[in-house]
Motif scaffolding. Structure first.
Motif, PDB file in Angstrom:
ATOM      1  N   ALA A  15       0.841  -1.185   0.000  1.00 27.94           N
ATOM      2  CA  ALA A  15       0.000   0.000   0.000  1.00 27.94           C
ATOM      3  C   ALA A  15       0.877   1.236   0.000  1.00 27.94           C
ATOM      4  O   ALA A  15       2.048   1.180   0.355  1.00 27.94           O
ATOM      5  CB  ALA A  15      -0.888  -0.008   1.225  1.00 27.94           C
ATOM      6  N   SER A  16       0.281   2.324  -0.433  1.00 22.45           N
ATOM      7  CA  SER A  16       1.017   3.581  -0.445  1.00 22.45           C
ATOM      8  C   SER A  16       0.010   4.716  -0.322  1.00 22.45           C
ATOM      9  O   SER A  16      -1.046   4.662  -0.930  1.00 22.45           O
ATOM     10  CB  SER A  16       1.791   3.646  -1.761  1.00 22.45           C
ATOM     11  N   ALA A  17       0.346   5.713   0.494  1.00 20.05           N
ATOM     12  CA  ALA A  17      -0.588   6.818   0.685  1.00 20.05           C
ATOM     13  C   ALA A  17      -0.714   7.612  -0.611  1.00 20.05           C
ATOM     14  O   ALA A  17       0.232   7.722  -1.375  1.00 20.05           O
ATOM     15  CB  ALA A  17      -0.112   7.708   1.808  1.00 20.05           C
TER      16      ALA A  17
ATOM     17  N   ARG B  28      10.097   8.745   0.956  1.00 19.20           N
ATOM     18  CA  ARG B  28      11.017   7.626   1.156  1.00 19.20           C
ATOM     19  C   ARG B  28      10.359   6.496   1.943  1.00 19.20           C
ATOM     20  O   ARG B  28      10.556   5.329   1.655  1.00 19.20           O
ATOM     21  CB  ARG B  28      12.281   8.117   1.889  1.00 19.20           C
ATOM     22  N   HIS B  29       9.563   6.875   2.959  1.00 16.64           N
ATOM     23  CA  HIS B  29       9.011   5.844   3.843  1.00 16.64           C
ATOM     24  C   HIS B  29       7.531   5.579   3.621  1.00 16.64           C
ATOM     25  O   HIS B  29       6.939   4.756   4.327  1.00 16.64           O
ATOM     26  CB  HIS B  29       9.249   6.238   5.303  1.00 16.64           C
ATOM     27  N   ASN B  30       6.948   6.290   2.649  1.00 21.08           N
ATOM     28  CA  ASN B  30       5.513   6.168   2.395  1.00 21.08           C
ATOM     29  C   ASN B  30       5.073   4.704   2.302  1.00 21.08           C
ATOM     30  O   ASN B  30       4.187   4.261   3.036  1.00 21.08           O
ATOM     31  CB  ASN B  30       5.195   6.917   1.091  1.00 21.08           C
ATOM     32  N   GLN B  31       5.722   3.967   1.406  1.00 21.27           N
ATOM     33  CA  GLN B  31       5.277   2.597   1.151  1.00 21.27           C
ATOM     34  C   GLN B  31       5.413   1.679   2.370  1.00 21.27           C
ATOM     35  O   GLN B  31       4.505   0.924   2.685  1.00 21.27           O
ATOM     36  CB  GLN B  31       6.085   2.036  -0.010  1.00 21.27           C
ATOM     37  N   LYS B  32       6.556   1.826   3.058  1.00 22.09           N
ATOM     38  CA  LYS B  32       6.790   0.963   4.214  1.00 22.09           C
ATOM     39  C   LYS B  32       5.729   1.192   5.292  1.00 22.09           C
ATOM     40  O   LYS B  32       5.151   0.248   5.823  1.00 22.09           O
ATOM     41  CB  LYS B  32       8.163   1.276   4.820  1.00 22.09           C
ATOM     42  N   ILE B  33       5.485   2.488   5.575  1.00 17.37           N
ATOM     43  CA  ILE B  33       4.554   2.810   6.656  1.00 17.37           C
ATOM     44  C   ILE B  33       3.123   2.442   6.249  1.00 17.37           C
ATOM     45  O   ILE B  33       2.387   1.820   7.015  1.00 17.37           O
ATOM     46  CB  ILE B  33       4.673   4.300   7.043  1.00 17.37           C
ATOM     47  N   PHE B  51      -2.186   6.995   8.356  1.00 17.82           N
ATOM     48  CA  PHE B  51      -0.937   7.516   7.797  1.00 17.82           C
ATOM     49  C   PHE B  51      -0.867   9.033   8.004  1.00 17.82           C
ATOM     50  O   PHE B  51       0.150   9.581   8.439  1.00 17.82           O
ATOM     51  CB  PHE B  51      -0.874   7.179   6.297  1.00 17.82           C
ATOM     52  N   GLN B  52      -1.980   9.683   7.695  1.00 21.96           N
ATOM     53  CA  GLN B  52      -2.029  11.140   7.841  1.00 21.96           C
ATOM     54  C   GLN B  52      -1.835  11.561   9.297  1.00 21.96           C
ATOM     55  O   GLN B  52      -1.035  12.448   9.590  1.00 21.96           O
ATOM     56  CB  GLN B  52      -3.370  11.623   7.312  1.00 21.96           C
TER      57      GLN B  52
END
Lengths: 47, 193
Positions: A15-17, B28-33, B51-52
């Motif tokens: 997933a990705s935001a 950089r960390h978007n996908q991991k988180i 996430f937000q």
């Protein structure tokens, strides 16, 4: 007899935001100011 | 070869006012988180929300200057996300539940508005009968009635769409209803559930 696989296999989803969320966060970061005054901290969000 | 700036340097730059550094960190960390959150909540929208919220906390903490750099930016963000996931599940667990007691039954106050299968069938029949009756109406009256009842348009919108005045549209609606009633009476049709 043919096997019926009715259960969905567990797939690891990446997933990705959304870019909108990232943009919102960057905007929020730009608008947020923290002011220190006499051991107190005030947050202000400028529109 | 692309030069990758260390997280700790980016955090330092961000604290000093470099907004661009935050963008790099988030991307950089978007996908991991996000994947981490998604693996727990299994819902895209909730993932987005958590996430937000995670990064709002990150931004606030960094701007307040209460972040202590130990070279563990990602684990720290992951921990925040983890806590927010727990909060999310706790909040859902706290949803009010009410089970009726002997002297008071909640279902006497709240009831399901949906029709049962039989009534639904009768309603469908009535709806289809009614649409046949509407087809019997003169064109101008049918047009106004369909716009008002089925498309839920106001008389102002109807008058704009048909090119007649509001009063004419109102009149046509009135005659459409009168004529429908006449057809129903003449043919002894029962239109009730």
């Amino acid at each position: 007899m043919e096997k019926i696989y009715s259960e969905e296999p567990k797939v690891c989803r990446i997933a990705s935001a959304k870019p909108e969320t990232v943009q919102f966060l960057l905007g929020f970061s730009k608008s947020l100011k923290v002011i220190n005054y006499d051991n107190m901290q005030f947050e202000t969000v400028l529109n | 070869m692309e030069l990758q700036i260390d997280d700790s340097v980016l955090v330092k730059n961000y604290i000093q006012g470099d907004e661009k550094a935050l963008e790099v960190l988030i991307n950089r960390h978007n996908q991991k988180i996000s994947s981490f959150i998604y693996s727990k909540v299994l819902d895209k929208d909730i993932t987005e929300d958590i996430f937000q919220d995670t990064f709002i906390k990150v931004i606030k903490t960094l701007k307040r200057g209460s972040y202590s750099e130990e070279g563990k930016f990602l684990p720290w963000v992951m921990r925040i996300a983890h806590n927010l996931i727990i909060d999310h599940f706790r909040k859902n667990k706290r949803m009010p539940k009410f089970e009726g007691s002997d002297d008071f039954n909640i279902f006497s106050v709240i009831h399901d508005d949906k029709l049962n299968a039989e009534k639904q069938m009768i309603k469908n029949q009535i709806d289809s009968d009614l649409s046949v009756l509407i087809d019997e109406l003169p064109d101008d009256q049918r047009e106004v009635l369909i716009m008002r009842i089925y498309k839920d348009m106001s008389f102002k919108e109807i008058s704009e769409n048909t090119g007649v005045s509001i009063n004419t549209a109102l009149g046509r609606m009135r005659y459409a209803l009168i004529n429908l009633r006449k057809i129903v009476e003449r043919n002894n049709i029962v239109l009730t559930n």
